[in-house]
Design a protein around this motif. Sequence first.
Motif, PDB file in Angstrom:
ATOM      1  N   ARG A   6      29.863  43.501  44.807  1.00 12.83           N
ATOM      2  CA  ARG A   6      29.235  42.289  45.362  1.00 12.83           C
ATOM      3  C   ARG A   6      27.859  42.042  44.733  1.00 12.83           C
ATOM      4  N   ARG A   7      27.094  43.113  44.491  1.00 11.60           N
ATOM      5  CA  ARG A   7      25.754  42.979  43.900  1.00 11.60           C
ATOM      6  C   ARG A   7      25.800  42.590  42.422  1.00 11.60           C
ATOM      7  N   THR A   8      26.738  43.104  41.666  1.00  9.34           N
ATOM      8  CA  THR A   8      26.742  42.888  40.210  1.00  9.34           C
ATOM      9  C   THR A   8      27.517  41.655  39.779  1.00  9.34           C
ATOM     10  N   LEU A   9      28.446  41.207  40.574  1.00  9.96           N
ATOM     11  CA  LEU A   9      29.323  40.106  40.159  1.00  9.96           C
ATOM     12  C   LEU A   9      28.586  38.812  39.812  1.00  9.96           C
ATOM     13  N   PRO A  10      27.549  38.411  40.543  1.00  9.68           N
ATOM     14  CA  PRO A  10      26.849  37.176  40.137  1.00  9.68           C
ATOM     15  C   PRO A  10      26.289  37.256  38.714  1.00  9.68           C
ATOM     16  N   LEU A  11      25.656  38.364  38.349  1.00  4.78           N
ATOM     17  CA  LEU A  11      25.107  38.508  37.001  1.00  4.78           C
ATOM     18  C   LEU A  11      26.233  38.567  35.959  1.00  4.78           C
ATOM     19  N   LEU A  12      27.300  39.281  36.266  1.00  2.00           N
ATOM     20  CA  LEU A  12      28.415  39.384  35.319  1.00  2.00           C
ATOM     21  C   LEU A  12      29.096  38.033  35.119  1.00  2.00           C
ATOM     22  N   ASN A  13      29.300  37.301  36.195  1.00  2.00           N
ATOM     23  CA  ASN A  13      29.889  35.957  36.066  1.00  2.00           C
ATOM     24  C   ASN A  13      28.996  35.070  35.207  1.00  2.00           C
ATOM     25  N   LYS A  14      27.677  35.136  35.433  1.00  2.00           N
ATOM     26  CA  LYS A  14      26.735  34.344  34.643  1.00  2.00           C
ATOM     27  C   LYS A  14      26.771  34.769  33.175  1.00  2.00           C
ATOM     28  N   THR A  15      26.765  36.064  32.931  1.00  2.00           N
ATOM     29  CA  THR A  15      26.760  36.585  31.561  1.00  2.00           C
ATOM     30  C   THR A  15      27.998  36.142  30.803  1.00  2.00           C
ATOM     31  N   PHE A  16      29.163  36.269  31.425  1.00  2.00           N
ATOM     32  CA  PHE A  16      30.406  35.965  30.720  1.00  2.00           C
ATOM     33  C   PHE A  16      30.790  34.489  30.803  1.00  2.00           C
ATOM     34  N   SER A  17      29.983  33.705  31.498  1.00  2.00           N
ATOM     35  CA  SER A  17      30.179  32.254  31.494  1.00  2.00           C
ATOM     36  C   SER A  17      29.293  31.582  30.458  1.00  2.00           C
ATOM     37  N   ALA A  18      28.328  32.322  29.921  1.00  3.41           N
ATOM     38  CA  ALA A  18      27.397  31.771  28.933  1.00  3.41           C
ATOM     39  C   ALA A  18      28.122  31.567  27.601  1.00  3.41           C
ATOM     40  N   ASP A  19      27.554  30.680  26.802  1.00  8.14           N
ATOM     41  CA  ASP A  19      28.127  30.430  25.487  1.00  8.14           C
ATOM     42  C   ASP A  19      27.098  30.832  24.447  1.00  8.14           C
ATOM     43  N   PRO A  20      27.321  31.713  23.537  1.00  9.44           N
ATOM     44  CA  PRO A  20      28.590  32.416  23.344  1.00  9.44           C
ATOM     45  C   PRO A  20      28.629  33.717  24.150  1.00  9.44           C
ATOM     46  N   SER A  21      29.777  34.102  24.535  1.00  5.97           N
ATOM     47  CA  SER A  21      30.026  35.418  25.124  1.00  5.97           C
ATOM     48  C   SER A  21      31.488  35.739  24.882  1.00  5.97           C
ATOM     49  N   PRO A  22      31.821  37.023  24.848  1.00  5.53           N
ATOM     50  CA  PRO A  22      33.212  37.395  24.586  1.00  5.53           C
ATOM     51  C   PRO A  22      34.106  37.144  25.797  1.00  5.53           C
ATOM     52  N   GLU A  23      35.386  37.080  25.540  1.00  8.28           N
ATOM     53  CA  GLU A  23      36.368  36.970  26.621  1.00  8.28           C
ATOM     54  C   GLU A  23      36.354  38.269  27.416  1.00  8.28           C
ATOM     55  N   ILE A  24      36.467  38.137  28.720  1.00  9.17           N
ATOM     56  CA  ILE A  24      36.513  39.304  29.594  1.00  9.17           C
ATOM     57  C   ILE A  24      37.711  39.184  30.520  1.00  9.17           C
ATOM     58  N   HIS A  25      38.271  40.328  30.867  1.00 13.89           N
ATOM     59  CA  HIS A  25      39.457  40.398  31.723  1.00 13.89           C
ATOM     60  C   HIS A  25      39.082  41.136  33.004  1.00 13.89           C
ATOM     61  N   TYR A  26      39.177  40.441  34.142  1.00 16.16           N
ATOM     62  CA  TYR A  26      38.871  41.037  35.432  1.00 16.16           C
ATOM     63  C   TYR A  26      40.145  41.695  35.975  1.00 16.16           C
ATOM     64  N   ALA A  27      40.046  43.004  36.225  1.00 15.13           N
ATOM     65  CA  ALA A  27      41.180  43.773  36.757  1.00 15.13           C
ATOM     66  C   ALA A  27      40.775  44.361  38.102  1.00 15.13           C
ATOM     67  N   TYR A  28      41.632  44.229  39.087  1.00 16.53           N
ATOM     68  CA  TYR A  28      41.336  44.683  40.440  1.00 16.53           C
ATOM     69  C   TYR A  28      42.054  45.992  40.733  1.00 16.53           C
ATOM     70  N   VAL A  29      41.287  46.966  41.265  1.00 15.05           N
ATOM     71  CA  VAL A  29      41.804  48.314  41.464  1.00 15.05           C
ATOM     72  C   VAL A  29      42.535  48.505  42.786  1.00 15.05           C
ATOM     73  N   GLY A  30      42.576  47.485  43.614  1.00 14.41           N
ATOM     74  CA  GLY A  30      43.264  47.582  44.894  1.00 14.41           C
ATOM     75  C   GLY A  30      42.293  47.699  46.053  1.00 14.41           C
ATOM     76  N   SER A  31      42.848  47.893  47.223  1.00  9.92           N
ATOM     77  CA  SER A  31      42.036  48.045  48.433  1.00  9.92           C
ATOM     78  C   SER A  31      41.269  49.366  48.365  1.00  9.92           C
TER      79      SER A  31
ATOM     80  N   CYS B  44      33.681  46.612  47.793  1.00  7.52           N
ATOM     81  CA  CYS B  44      32.637  47.482  47.256  1.00  7.52           C
ATOM     82  C   CYS B  44      31.300  46.734  47.169  1.00  7.52           C
ATOM     83  N   GLY B  45      30.268  47.305  47.777  1.00  5.95           N
ATOM     84  CA  GLY B  45      28.947  46.694  47.745  1.00  5.95           C
ATOM     85  C   GLY B  45      28.391  46.557  46.330  1.00  5.95           C
ATOM     86  N   ASP B  46      28.647  47.541  45.461  1.00  7.72           N
ATOM     87  CA  ASP B  46      28.166  47.449  44.075  1.00  7.72           C
ATOM     88  C   ASP B  46      28.818  46.274  43.350  1.00  7.72           C
TER      89      ASP B  46
END
Length: 129
Positions: free
Chosen positions: A47-72, A43-45
């Motif tokens: 690919r576009r949002t993942l860098p910001l989300l990874n940065k956001t949830f890698s910052a301290d402090p930030s809550p725990e997040i669970h990445y779930a994959y919906v399939g092909s 999904c192009g969306d």
Amino acid sequence: MTIKDNFEVPKSAQELPLPDEPNARFFVLYLSSIDPATNQPWCGDVRRTLPLLNKTFSADPSPEIHYAYVGSRYEYKEVPGSRFRTDWDITRVPTLARYERVNGQVKEVGRLVEGELLDEKRIGGLIGA
């Protein structure tokens, strides 16, 4: 902060491993799976949002997040009865959902989808940053 990758989404929100403490929150980021041909999310969306989300949830402090994959793409969009679409009402990816205990029941209390996940203020509002 911790990113928990490959989270197995249970059958219902009631089965989410939400802590019992008051004001506990639980976040799931529903993502498209990796396309083996490109080694990227299909999904192009995502690919576009993942860098910001990874940065956001890698910052301290930030809550725990669970990445779930919906399939092909096929499993998610074409297979009738996709459990993400039917059981979790995930009709667009990426979707970031927040769950909390409300009157003893685990409920989704907020969500952001697709391009909304490019807005740091909206993400901060949802996660309570």
